[in-house]
Scaffold this motif. Structure first.
Motif, PDB file in Angstrom:
ATOM      1  N   ALA A 111      -0.292  14.307 -15.299  1.00 38.62           N
ATOM      2  CA  ALA A 111      -1.312  13.884 -14.337  1.00 38.62           C
ATOM      3  C   ALA A 111      -0.628  13.577 -13.002  1.00 38.62           C
ATOM      4  N   ARG A 112      -0.768  14.488 -12.049  1.00 30.74           N
ATOM      5  CA  ARG A 112       0.000  14.396 -10.808  1.00 30.74           C
ATOM      6  C   ARG A 112      -0.400  13.186  -9.960  1.00 30.74           C
ATOM      7  N   VAL A 113      -1.544  12.590 -10.268  1.00 29.34           N
ATOM      8  CA  VAL A 113      -2.059  11.517  -9.412  1.00 29.34           C
ATOM      9  C   VAL A 113      -1.089  10.340  -9.299  1.00 29.34           C
ATOM     10  N   HIS A 173       0.859  -1.183   0.000  1.00 32.27           N
ATOM     11  CA  HIS A 173       0.000   0.000   0.000  1.00 32.27           C
ATOM     12  C   HIS A 173       0.894   1.230   0.000  1.00 32.27           C
ATOM     13  N   LYS A 174       0.374   2.320  -0.560  1.00 34.84           N
ATOM     14  CA  LYS A 174       1.077   3.606  -0.451  1.00 34.84           C
ATOM     15  C   LYS A 174       0.043   4.670  -0.144  1.00 34.84           C
ATOM     16  N   PHE A 175       0.286   5.453   0.892  1.00 31.34           N
ATOM     17  CA  PHE A 175      -0.610   6.556   1.237  1.00 31.34           C
ATOM     18  C   PHE A 175       0.106   7.871   0.999  1.00 31.34           C
ATOM     19  N   ARG A 195      10.300  14.939  -6.504  1.00 33.66           N
ATOM     20  CA  ARG A 195       8.974  15.323  -6.010  1.00 33.66           C
ATOM     21  C   ARG A 195       7.908  14.333  -6.483  1.00 33.66           C
ATOM     22  N   ASN A 196       7.002  14.062  -5.565  1.00 34.79           N
ATOM     23  CA  ASN A 196       5.907  13.124  -5.829  1.00 34.79           C
ATOM     24  C   ASN A 196       6.410  11.677  -5.925  1.00 34.79           C
ATOM     25  N   GLY A 197       7.650  11.439  -5.446  1.00 36.02           N
ATOM     26  CA  GLY A 197       8.309  10.150  -5.670  1.00 36.02           C
ATOM     27  C   GLY A 197       7.849   9.005  -4.784  1.00 36.02           C
ATOM     28  N   SER A 198       6.959   9.262  -3.815  1.00 31.34           N
ATOM     29  CA  SER A 198       6.531   8.153  -2.953  1.00 31.34           C
ATOM     30  C   SER A 198       5.734   7.097  -3.720  1.00 31.34           C
ATOM     31  N   ASP A 199       5.081   7.497  -4.814  1.00 30.30           N
ATOM     32  CA  ASP A 199       4.397   6.488  -5.645  1.00 30.30           C
ATOM     33  C   ASP A 199       5.430   5.499  -6.170  1.00 30.30           C
ATOM     34  N   PHE A 200       6.551   6.047  -6.623  1.00 27.32           N
ATOM     35  CA  PHE A 200       7.635   5.201  -7.136  1.00 27.32           C
ATOM     36  C   PHE A 200       8.167   4.311  -6.000  1.00 27.32           C
TER      37      PHE A 200
HETATM   38 MG    MG Z   1       1.572  12.302  -5.051  1.00 26.54          MG
END
Ligand code: MG
Ligand code: ADP
Ligand code: ASP
Length: 483
Positions: A287-289, A32-34, A229-234
């Motif tokens: 798409a930043r999502v 999971h990733k939050f 930035r936004n790298g937690s999805d990765f």
């Molecule tokens: Mg994000």
């Protein structure tokens, strides 16, 4: 072997090296990733823990971002300290108070140890900031280390909360195991060394639930760094791959991947399913999502990614997997990338001259300018590239230098830069082989009085990109979405 085949082979070899808890070895593992939007305050942490604890049919690996807004605050803090702007002290106090307040709210009478721990971490940060203020330069290394601290604090809080509810839970600081390097193509993971470190860590921490810091990693020499930035999805996809998860759930604040950015197109609708390729194109074009690199490890292992809403856990969200949704129409989503510029190389002397395009791209590569979009008319009269606004001056200087002779002699008339450009991308696997999609898009934009500056379509026919003035961008997006 292609780089992708190599990645698949590396991941296939490393995925079984991480031991499963022996008593639960038969259970599947879910990652999971939050995101920060799911971790804004104590109530949010409770909601996240409830989602996790409700699901007790799997071994659980959970990657977390910093609390909402904390990464921005840390970056601003480091910059203020480096500028010797005395205001950093009040910004630091606000961050400290927010985390202590969340710990007290969340953990109540069990908050003592966490508050002591947080106080010590925040005091360490204050020492680093004081040193930065003395040196007066935002040393890259210091900034790298500071901007990832929010993930360390939020992971601590979530683990403490899960334990306070009576569930055993391990905490993994990704800086201890995840080894990456920064190259021209973005962040590259050292899979072998990360897997070896994680295997060691796991033998010492066999708990059923693991909370992991997103965004942060170490480089080959052990220094703290981040995935961008936004790298937690990765991070979520990397740990899902390393732990050999059967699926990855990315929890955010919307019902999945929507047909367009909901802040720009309120009527955007959630998509049930997307192929990895469609998700990559949408993410790459803004798409930043979801972070664009997220899809790669998942694709290499065939691991499905579910994008879901923390605030509506019953909603199924979007499933990103191979194949996508074959019954869907040709265009699945629209995205908008902004802060771009067009660089146009124009001249009758280029017609039929081989190698001009090659020289353009070599010059841009040498100037370390990455090209977002390319378009060349079949007349060969001009080559147009879209680059990031921050790179456009460098691009212009590099091209002026490379074509100085042609510019002097008139074979090339001009190298011009148009700032304030956005690229609208229409994405969908079904566009391949469906005639008329581009025509329909252009007609819609024409009716909305949007002036198209350049057009490109990838050979995969999965993406049609249109460069336009940023001032027209949101009108164009809404018109295209309606079309
Ligand atoms: Mg994000
Ligand atoms: P998180 O904190 O969970 O990582 P982000 O803010 O990084 O969340 O990403 C989620 C946001 O992305 C949404 O709130 C939405 O405003 C934005 N967004 C942009 N394009 C899209 C899209 N096509 N589908 C869904 N959300 C999008
Ligand atoms: N906290 C980091 C950021 O704001 C990473 C992430 O949230 O994905 O960029």
């Amino acid at each position: 072997m292609s780089p992708f085949a190599k990645l698949s082979a590396t991941l296939a070899a490393t995925r079984h090296t991480i031991a499963r808890p022996t008593d639960l070895a038969q259970l599947p593992l879910t990652a999971h990733k939050f995101g920060g939007s799911s971790l804004a305050d104590a109530d949010c942490f409770r909601r996240v823990a409830a989602i996790l604890l409700e699901r007790d049919d799997a071994i659980q690996v959970t990657v977390v971002s910093a609390m909402q807004g904390v990464t921005n605050a840390l970056i601003a803090l480091a910059q203020a300290a480096a500028r010797r702007d005395a205001g950093w002290q009040s910004q630091w106090s606000a961050l400290r108070e927010r985390h202590l307040h969340t710990a007290r709210e969340l953990l109540a009478d069990k908050s003592g140890a966490s508050c002591v721990w947080l106080e010590a971490r925040l005091a360490d940060l204050a020492d680093t900031l004081k040193a930065l203020a003395v040196l007066g330069i935002p040393a890259r290394e210091a900034l790298d280390a500071i901007q990832g601290l929010g993930e360390v604090w939020s992971a601590h809080l979530l683990r403490a909360h899960i334990e306070s509810l009576g569930h055993d839970c391990a905490l993994l600081d990704a800086r201890d195991v995840l080894v990456v390097s920064h190259g021209e193509l973005g962040v590259a993971v050292d899979w072998q060394s990360s897997a070896a470190r994680l295997a060691d860590w796991r033998t010492q921490h066999p708990q059923r639930r693991v909370v992991i810091t997103g965004f942060v990693a170490r480089d080959a020499s052990g220094r703290a760094t981040t995935l961008g930035r936004n790298g937690s999805d990765f991070s979520g996809a990397i740990f899902a791959a390393l732990f050999d998860a059967r699926e990855l759930h990315i929890w955010t604040d919307v019902d999945g991947v929507l047909s367009a950015d909901p802040r720009l197109v309120p009527e955007a609708v959630p998509l049930d399913a997307l192929s990895y390729e469609e998700a990559c194109e949408l993410a790459y074009f803004g798409a930043r999502v979801i972070h664009p690199q997220t899809m790669l490890p998942a694709m290499a292992l065939g691991l499905p990614i579910h994008i879901r809403n923390t605030f509506k856990p019953a909603h199924p969200g979007t499933c990103i997997a191979s194949g996508g949704d074959s019954a869907a129409g040709p265009v699945r989503g629209l995205s908008l990338a902004d802060q771009l510029a067009i660089v146009n190389v124009e001249g009758a002397g280029m017609i039929g001259v081989p190698g001009t395009a090659e020289r353009v791209f070599a010059a841009l590569r040498d100037a370390k300018v990455s090209v977002v979009m390319i378009s060349q008319g079949s007349s060969e009269h001009s080559i147009c590239v879209v680059v990031r606004a921050a790179d456009c001056a460098r691009a212009e200087v590099a091209l002026d230098a490379v074509f100085s002779r042609e510019l002097r002699q008139g074979q090339i008339q001009a190298i011009t830069v148009t700032p304030d450009i956005s690229v609208l991308a229409a994405v969908g696997d079904g566009m391949a082989g469906t005639p008329g999609v581009a025509a329909q898009l252009f007609a819609t934009l024409g009716r909305a009085q949007v002036n198209i500056r350049a057009i490109a379509q990838g050979a995969s026919e999965r993406n049609i990109s249109v460069a336009l003035a940023s001032a027209d961008a949101s009108r164009a997006l809404r018109a295209a979405h309606a079309g």
